[in-house]
Design an enzyme around this catalytic site. Sequence first.
Site, PDB file in Angstrom:
ATOM      1  N   ARG A  17     -41.427 -55.391  72.370  1.00 32.64           N
ATOM      2  CA  ARG A  17     -41.029 -55.108  73.757  1.00 32.64           C
ATOM      3  C   ARG A  17     -39.600 -54.583  73.793  1.00 32.64           C
ATOM      4  O   ARG A  17     -38.904 -54.576  72.780  1.00 32.64           O
ATOM      5  CB  ARG A  17     -41.079 -56.396  74.589  1.00 32.64           C
ATOM      6  CG  ARG A  17     -42.436 -56.930  74.833  1.00 32.64           C
ATOM      7  CD  ARG A  17     -42.412 -58.083  75.795  1.00 32.64           C
ATOM      8  NE  ARG A  17     -42.014 -59.322  75.149  1.00 32.64           N
ATOM      9  CZ  ARG A  17     -41.451 -60.339  75.770  1.00 32.64           C
ATOM     10  NH1 ARG A  17     -41.183 -60.241  77.062  1.00 32.64           N
ATOM     11  NH2 ARG A  17     -41.137 -61.448  75.125  1.00 32.64           N
ATOM     12  N   GLN A 156     -24.948 -69.090  79.121  1.00 35.07           N
ATOM     13  CA  GLN A 156     -25.246 -68.506  77.804  1.00 35.07           C
ATOM     14  C   GLN A 156     -24.327 -69.082  76.725  1.00 35.07           C
ATOM     15  O   GLN A 156     -24.029 -68.398  75.739  1.00 35.07           O
ATOM     16  CB  GLN A 156     -25.080 -66.988  77.874  1.00 35.07           C
ATOM     17  CG  GLN A 156     -26.064 -66.282  78.796  1.00 35.07           C
ATOM     18  CD  GLN A 156     -25.722 -64.808  78.919  1.00 35.07           C
ATOM     19  OE1 GLN A 156     -24.612 -64.440  79.272  1.00 35.07           O
ATOM     20  NE2 GLN A 156     -26.677 -63.955  78.607  1.00 35.07           N
ATOM     21  N   TYR A 159     -26.123 -68.993  73.486  1.00 37.24           N
ATOM     22  CA  TYR A 159     -26.480 -67.613  73.134  1.00 37.24           C
ATOM     23  C   TYR A 159     -25.258 -66.819  72.685  1.00 37.24           C
ATOM     24  O   TYR A 159     -25.302 -66.105  71.672  1.00 37.24           O
ATOM     25  CB  TYR A 159     -27.134 -66.975  74.357  1.00 37.24           C
ATOM     26  CG  TYR A 159     -27.438 -65.505  74.272  1.00 37.24           C
ATOM     27  CD1 TYR A 159     -28.591 -65.048  73.640  1.00 37.24           C
ATOM     28  CD2 TYR A 159     -26.600 -64.560  74.863  1.00 37.24           C
ATOM     29  CE1 TYR A 159     -28.891 -63.689  73.597  1.00 37.24           C
ATOM     30  CE2 TYR A 159     -26.891 -63.213  74.827  1.00 37.24           C
ATOM     31  CZ  TYR A 159     -28.034 -62.775  74.190  1.00 37.24           C
ATOM     32  OH  TYR A 159     -28.320 -61.436  74.151  1.00 37.24           O
ATOM     33  N   LYS A 163     -24.298 -64.500  69.185  1.00 36.43           N
ATOM     34  CA  LYS A 163     -23.994 -63.063  69.155  1.00 36.43           C
ATOM     35  C   LYS A 163     -22.649 -62.810  68.481  1.00 36.43           C
ATOM     36  O   LYS A 163     -22.482 -61.828  67.754  1.00 36.43           O
ATOM     37  CB  LYS A 163     -24.048 -62.496  70.580  1.00 36.43           C
ATOM     38  CG  LYS A 163     -25.465 -62.473  71.157  1.00 36.43           C
ATOM     39  CD  LYS A 163     -26.397 -61.635  70.294  1.00 36.43           C
ATOM     40  CE  LYS A 163     -27.832 -61.594  70.787  1.00 36.43           C
ATOM     41  NZ  LYS A 163     -28.710 -60.709  70.006  1.00 36.43           N
ATOM     42  N   ILE A 192     -29.018 -54.745  80.020  1.00 33.76           N
ATOM     43  CA  ILE A 192     -30.118 -53.792  79.833  1.00 33.76           C
ATOM     44  C   ILE A 192     -31.358 -54.407  80.480  1.00 33.76           C
ATOM     45  O   ILE A 192     -31.680 -55.571  80.225  1.00 33.76           O
ATOM     46  CB  ILE A 192     -30.385 -53.566  78.319  1.00 33.76           C
ATOM     47  CG1 ILE A 192     -29.065 -53.281  77.551  1.00 33.76           C
ATOM     48  CG2 ILE A 192     -31.419 -52.478  78.114  1.00 33.76           C
ATOM     49  CD1 ILE A 192     -28.323 -52.057  77.943  1.00 33.76           C
TER      50      ILE A 192
HETATM   51  N1  LIG Z   1     -31.436 -57.025  77.629  1.00 31.85           N
HETATM   52  C1  LIG Z   1     -30.115 -57.203  77.564  1.00 31.85           C
HETATM   53  O1  LIG Z   1     -29.376 -57.129  78.569  1.00 31.85           O
HETATM   54  C2  LIG Z   1     -29.464 -57.466  76.246  1.00 31.85           C
HETATM   55  C3  LIG Z   1     -30.185 -57.753  75.111  1.00 31.85           C
HETATM   56  N2  LIG Z   1     -29.521 -58.002  73.930  1.00 31.85           N
HETATM   57  C4  LIG Z   1     -30.262 -58.306  72.719  1.00 31.85           C
HETATM   58  O2  LIG Z   1     -31.215 -57.296  72.478  1.00 31.85           O
HETATM   59  C5  LIG Z   1     -32.259 -57.826  71.669  1.00 31.85           C
HETATM   60  C6  LIG Z   1     -33.601 -57.419  72.261  1.00 31.85           C
HETATM   61  O3  LIG Z   1     -33.725 -58.048  73.520  1.00 31.85           O
HETATM   62  P1  LIG Z   1     -34.509 -57.395  74.743  1.00 31.85           P
HETATM   63  O4  LIG Z   1     -35.244 -56.195  74.319  1.00 31.85           O
HETATM   64  O5  LIG Z   1     -33.557 -57.303  75.851  1.00 31.85           O
HETATM   65  O6  LIG Z   1     -35.488 -58.600  75.094  1.00 31.85           O
HETATM   66  P2  LIG Z   1     -37.100 -58.768  75.032  1.00 31.85           P
HETATM   67  O7  LIG Z   1     -37.350 -60.168  75.391  1.00 31.85           O
HETATM   68  O8  LIG Z   1     -37.739 -57.682  75.800  1.00 31.85           O
HETATM   69  O9  LIG Z   1     -37.426 -58.515  73.502  1.00 31.85           O
HETATM   70  C7  LIG Z   1     -37.121 -59.478  72.520  1.00 31.85           C
HETATM   71  C8  LIG Z   1     -38.081 -59.254  71.383  1.00 31.85           C
HETATM   72  O10 LIG Z   1     -37.772 -60.194  70.328  1.00 31.85           O
HETATM   73  C9  LIG Z   1     -39.002 -60.766  69.906  1.00 31.85           C
HETATM   74  N3  LIG Z   1     -38.797 -62.068  69.311  1.00 31.85           N
HETATM   75  C10 LIG Z   1     -38.372 -63.210  69.919  1.00 31.85           C
HETATM   76  N4  LIG Z   1     -38.329 -64.212  69.052  1.00 31.85           N
HETATM   77  C11 LIG Z   1     -38.741 -63.714  67.859  1.00 31.85           C
HETATM   78  C12 LIG Z   1     -38.930 -64.270  66.569  1.00 31.85           C
HETATM   79  N5  LIG Z   1     -38.668 -65.571  66.325  1.00 31.85           N
HETATM   80  N6  LIG Z   1     -39.369 -63.475  65.576  1.00 31.85           N
HETATM   81  C13 LIG Z   1     -39.644 -62.180  65.811  1.00 31.85           C
HETATM   82  N7  LIG Z   1     -39.491 -61.591  67.003  1.00 31.85           N
HETATM   83  C14 LIG Z   1     -39.047 -62.363  68.021  1.00 31.85           C
HETATM   84  C15 LIG Z   1     -39.845 -60.840  71.141  1.00 31.85           C
HETATM   85  O11 LIG Z   1     -41.217 -60.979  70.807  1.00 31.85           O
HETATM   86  P3  LIG Z   1     -42.315 -61.322  71.957  1.00 31.85           P
HETATM   87  O12 LIG Z   1     -42.410 -60.085  72.782  1.00 31.85           O
HETATM   88  O13 LIG Z   1     -43.555 -61.582  71.239  1.00 31.85           O
HETATM   89  O14 LIG Z   1     -41.769 -62.499  72.668  1.00 31.85           O
HETATM   90  C16 LIG Z   1     -39.518 -59.521  71.814  1.00 31.85           C
HETATM   91  O15 LIG Z   1     -40.340 -58.494  71.338  1.00 31.85           O
HETATM   92  C17 LIG Z   1     -32.022 -59.327  71.607  1.00 31.85           C
HETATM   93  O16 LIG Z   1     -31.394 -59.644  70.378  1.00 31.85           O
HETATM   94  C18 LIG Z   1     -31.062 -59.575  72.757  1.00 31.85           C
HETATM   95  O17 LIG Z   1     -30.255 -60.711  72.564  1.00 31.85           O
HETATM   96  C19 LIG Z   1     -28.164 -57.935  73.842  1.00 31.85           C
HETATM   97  C20 LIG Z   1     -27.428 -57.653  74.949  1.00 31.85           C
HETATM   98  C21 LIG Z   1     -28.004 -57.407  76.215  1.00 31.85           C
HETATM   99  C1  LIG Z   2     -30.045 -61.347  78.639  1.00 33.51           C
HETATM  100  C2  LIG Z   2     -28.797 -61.070  79.401  1.00 33.51           C
HETATM  101  O1  LIG Z   2     -29.041 -60.442  80.609  1.00 33.51           O
HETATM  102  C3  LIG Z   2     -27.918 -60.174  78.624  1.00 33.51           C
HETATM  103  O2  LIG Z   2     -27.843 -60.643  77.319  1.00 33.51           O
HETATM  104  C4  LIG Z   2     -26.701 -60.288  76.846  1.00 33.51           C
HETATM  105  O3  LIG Z   2     -26.413 -60.394  75.697  1.00 33.51           O
HETATM  106  C5  LIG Z   2     -25.801 -59.752  77.892  1.00 33.51           C
HETATM  107  O4  LIG Z   2     -24.626 -60.436  77.890  1.00 33.51           O
HETATM  108  C6  LIG Z   2     -26.543 -59.968  79.149  1.00 33.51           C
HETATM  109  O5  LIG Z   2     -26.093 -61.128  79.799  1.00 33.51           O
END
Ligand SMILES: NC(=O)C1=CN([C@@H]2O[C@H](COP(=O)(O)OP(=O)(O)OC[C@H]3O[C@@H](n4cnc5c(N)ncnc54)[C@H](OP(=O)(O)O)[C@@H]3O)[C@@H](O)[C@H]2O)C=CC1
Ligand SMILES: C[C@H](O)[C@@H]1OC(=O)[C@H](O)[C@@H]1O
Length: 256
Positions: A17, A156, A159, A163, A192
């Site tokens: 995702r 967070q 969390y 990071k 995002i």
């Molecule tokens: N969205 C945001 O604002 C931000 C996101 N990030 C980081 O970006 C990355 C992606 O997040 P994002 O796309 O937003 O979130 P999503 O929840 O859309 O995607 C996270 C993905 O990680 C997978 N996942 C979770 N746990 C595991 C595991 N133990 N092993 C393998 N896969 C796993 C999930 O699988 P499943 O779909 O099956 O649950 C999912 O596909 C993360 O590291 C997040 O911390 C950083 C900053 C901001």
């Molecule tokens: C998941 C939050 O919206 C996102 O995750 C991060 O790492 C950023 O700081 C945002 O808070």
Amino acid sequence: MTNTDEPQRVLVTGAARGIGRATAVRFGRDRARVAVNYPPGELEHAQRTAELVTAAGGEPYLVAADVADPAQVTAMAEAVHAEFGPLDVLVNNAGICPFADFFDIDVELWDRTHQVNLRGVFLVTQAFTRQMVEAGRGGRVVSVSSISAWVGGSQQVHYCATKAGISSLMKSLAIVLAPHGITCNAVLPGTIETDINRDDLARPGKREMFAQRIPVGRTGVPDDVAGAIWLLTRPEAGYVNGAELLVDGGMFVNLQ
Ligand SMILES: NC(=O)C1=CN([C@@H]2O[C@H](COP(=O)(O)OP(=O)(O)OC[C@H]3O[C@@H](n4cnc5c(N)ncnc54)[C@H](OP(=O)(O)O)[C@@H]3O)[C@@H](O)[C@H]2O)C=CC1
Ligand SMILES: C[C@H](O)[C@@H]1OC(=O)[C@H](O)[C@@H]1O
């Protein structure tokens, strides 16, 4: 790095995702061979990613593994190596962000968040860069950290610490792996729009708050981050090593 005419071999963790899916598809547009990692039992979304990679021109390979589990990561490394050989590009993206008040964070939540987000990056990077070093062809590691490595979050606490750890890990590995032609960098997304923050962004006033904070005038989308990750894997980025690249629309610098 290998001859750029050859399809690159890429692994994206957590590619079912969000940012991981967009990243897998971005590499698919280069006709790359893309290993699409997903947690066991969550095949459905990962299959959709695989379809999108194929539609983009790439060759997907679905591989289940909980990145926090050492045995599953070892099995994933063996399976991907049997399919592709050593990787050219590793993208550590899998992560969780279970929002919680500080006094509600128990040790299980603290540990699970660290295991997936930080231990996962350690395990996956160690397993796959070992293969890269043995192959002697160099490569790229890009890990998805966060603006939260630099700032705090009231819900967070657990969390943000993971990071900051990911950013630190990439800096040390930039030193360890550079002699092998492997660069290690972190991408730091801001806010995002994905499933990870869907509920949080639905809270009253939260979206409006971000709209005011972000100079480009919008929250980010997964393609914004996928593009930055991809850029760090281009030959022209070969001297970028141990860096943290903010992808936040200018939110961090917007003090006043
Ligand atoms: N969205 C945001 O604002 C931000 C996101 N990030 C980081 O970006 C990355 C992606 O997040 P994002 O796309 O937003 O979130 P999503 O929840 O859309 O995607 C996270 C993905 O990680 C997978 N996942 C979770 N746990 C595991 C595991 N133990 N092993 C393998 N896969 C796993 C999930 O699988 P499943 O779909 O099956 O649950 C999912 O596909 C993360 O590291 C997040 O911390 C950083 C900053 C901001
Ligand atoms: C998941 C939050 O919206 C996102 O995750 C991060 O790492 C950023 O700081 C945002 O808070």
